[in-house]
Design a protein around this motif. Structure first.
Motif, short mmCIF file in Angstrom:
data_model
loop_
_atom_site.label_atom_id
_atom_site.label_comp_id
_atom_site.label_asym_id
_atom_site.label_seq_id
_atom_site.Cartn_x
_atom_site.Cartn_y
_atom_site.Cartn_z
N PRO A 63 0.95 -1.26 -0.80
CA PRO A 63 0.30 0.34 -0.22
C PRO A 63 1.01 1.16 -0.13
N VAL A 64 0.45 2.18 -0.70
CA VAL A 64 0.76 3.90 -0.39
C VAL A 64 -0.06 4.93 0.25
N TRP A 65 -0.02 5.42 0.76
CA TRP A 65 -0.39 6.66 0.39
C TRP A 65 -0.75 8.30 -0.03
N ARG A 66 -1.31 8.71 0.23
CA ARG A 66 -1.05 10.15 -0.13
C ARG A 66 -2.65 11.48 -0.35
N ALA A 67 -2.12 12.08 0.05
CA ALA A 67 -3.02 13.11 0.94
C ALA A 67 -4.71 13.92 -0.25
N ASP A 68 -4.82 13.03 -1.03
CA ASP A 68 -5.34 13.79 -2.42
C ASP A 68 -6.76 13.40 -1.52
#
Length: 451
Positions: free
Chosen positions: A127-132
């Protein structure tokens, strides 16, 4: 307090997990068929590892992690008063959740290049995380499934990655088109329009064409102080022919004397030509001159995969990044990689009805619970079944049979097993098929030998 999910995140039911696992298994099998080795990296990295690799917009979407303890004690009061967020971030946050898998991979290569055999091929599914801003097909926590090759400048790597994409999506029964471009072509276009110093502004705006249209791109270019004259020279980008060869010939003419642009066209021609020679249909690959993929680290070929006839963004993408490890002090390690967007692939398969019907429960047999003595004997049988790879469980309480029946039906367990005092003494076992209602008593030893 009413429980809720953080925006941009989801829970996955058993059925969804099974379907996601099926996608992952297909990708993992093909990664390994193409010679890629598995790798995993930490969920968070040093903030300095991630920043400056994704462009200004990407940096804003990195989830920062507050330092442990009294994180505000070592900050400058003046920065709080001035509301200087950039200076404050560096003082209160040293770590961040990974934004993608490529930069952590580049960090790994830089740290371990002396022990690796090049070309080094790795795949990574994490998994990866982006404050989109969350929307359909766009989440703040999502999985990427990456395949990268480092240590080779050969354009055959691009060709192989196209093959990997097409083989994987064919097995998932998703009809796709791979859009191709080359970052050197975009650099050549910026040079042709006299905006080389604003290359990043140009490519970031162009990458949004699908979302905001020509007028939106032009508006954003003007807001970035790119002149109307330069924009007019680039107007042909928005009226491309369906014939990729015509578009390439048009570029060759405009790039006369433009070294970087010409090199990009030649590289693109090689990839397209070899793909067609290998039997890949021109319907599956498309030269898309407006494809930019707004990440600063791409230096050559860029890919984007779109599902045909589905209103969804890209379900895969990637490109060549020949300079990425240089920021970690290790030069001359060229690389190229692609990513499969697991979550968007799932949504596409769901929309197209491609998932096989699967039962949420993997349990094949539920043993009725008649009490402590019978439960011990039942668990002996259950252990033997499990040793043979057959899933089974005991109902936890000696409840009324009606309740145990209801549990089996709700969990879609196909068989209810009666192994009470009579069966134990007789050495028999009774199996009730809950799908067709049939019930059969058989010798226990025969039951254990059956598949």
């Amino acid at each position: 307090m009413k429980p809720s999910l953080a925006k941009g995140t989801r829970d996955f039911t058993a059925k969804e997990v099974i379907n996601r696992r099926a996608i992952i298994n297909t990708l993992q099998k093909n990664f390994e068929l193409f010679g890629f080795q598995p790798l995993e990296t930490p969920s968070f990295e040093n903030l300095s590892t991630l920043t400056g690799k994704y462009g200004e917009e990407g940096d804003r979407l990195i989830f920062k992690i507050l330092n442990s303890g009294d994180y505000a004690s070592k900050t400058n009061d003046e920065d709080w008063d001035a509301k200087n967020s950039q200076k404050l971030i560096s003082q209160i946050s040293e770590k961040a959740l990974r934004y993608d898998l490529t930069v952590p991979f580049a960090r790994f290569v830089a740290m371990n290049h002396g022990q690796l055999v090049f070309p080094f091929k790795r795949y990574q599914i994490q998994p990866v995380w982006r404050a989109d801003r969350p929307q359909k097909g766009r989440f703040r926590e999502f999985y990427q499934c990456d395949a990268d090759v480092v240590g080779s400048e050969s354009l055959w790597q691009e060709v192989e990655l196209v093959q990997l994409y097409l083989k994987s999506f064919k097995e998932l029964n998703i009809p796709v088109t791979i859009h191709l471009n080359n970052r050197k072509i975009l650099s050549g276009l910026a040079e042709y329009a006299g905006i080389s110093e604003q290359l990043i502004d140009f490519t970031v705006a162009l990458d949004k064409l699908d979302k905001i249209g020509k007028d939106g791109v032009v508006k954003e270019l003007l807001e970035k102080n790119i002149s109307q004259n330069s924009i007019s020279k680039l107007d042909f980008l928005f009226s491309q022919s369906e014939n990729a060869l015509e578009n390439v010939l048009q570029l060759k003419e405009k790039f006369e004397g433009n070294e970087v642009g010409t090199q990009g066209v030649e590289e693109l021609e090689f990839v397209l030509t070899k793909c067609i020679e290998l039997g890949i249909s021109s319907d599956n690959i498309k030269f898309d001159i407006t494809l930019a993929r707004g990440l600063d680290y791409y230096t050559g070929a860029i890919f984007e995969v779109k599902a045909n006839n589905v209103a969804m963004g890209s379900i895969g993408g990637g490109g060549r990044y020949d300079n990425l490890t240089e920021v970690f002090g290790v030069k001359n390690i060229p690389g190229i990689g692609i990513s499969f967007g697991l979550d968007r692939i799932y949504l596409v398969m769901e929309e197209l009805g491609l998932f096989a019907e699967n039962e949420a429960s993997s349990v094949r047999f539920l043993f009725a619970n008649y009490g402590e003595t019978e439960a011990v004997e039942a668990l002996k049988i259950i252990s033997k079944l499990r040793e043979n790879g057959i899933s089974a469980e005991l109902y936890p309480e000696a409840a009324k049979l009606k309740k145990q029946f209801a549990y089996a039906e709700k969990k879609r367990i196909p068989n209810l097993i009666f192994f009470g005092a009579e069966e134990i003494v007789a050495g028999n076992i009774t199996v009730k098929n809950l799908l067709n209602g049939e019930q059969e008593t058989t010798v226990l030893s025969a039951f254990l030998k059956a598949d």
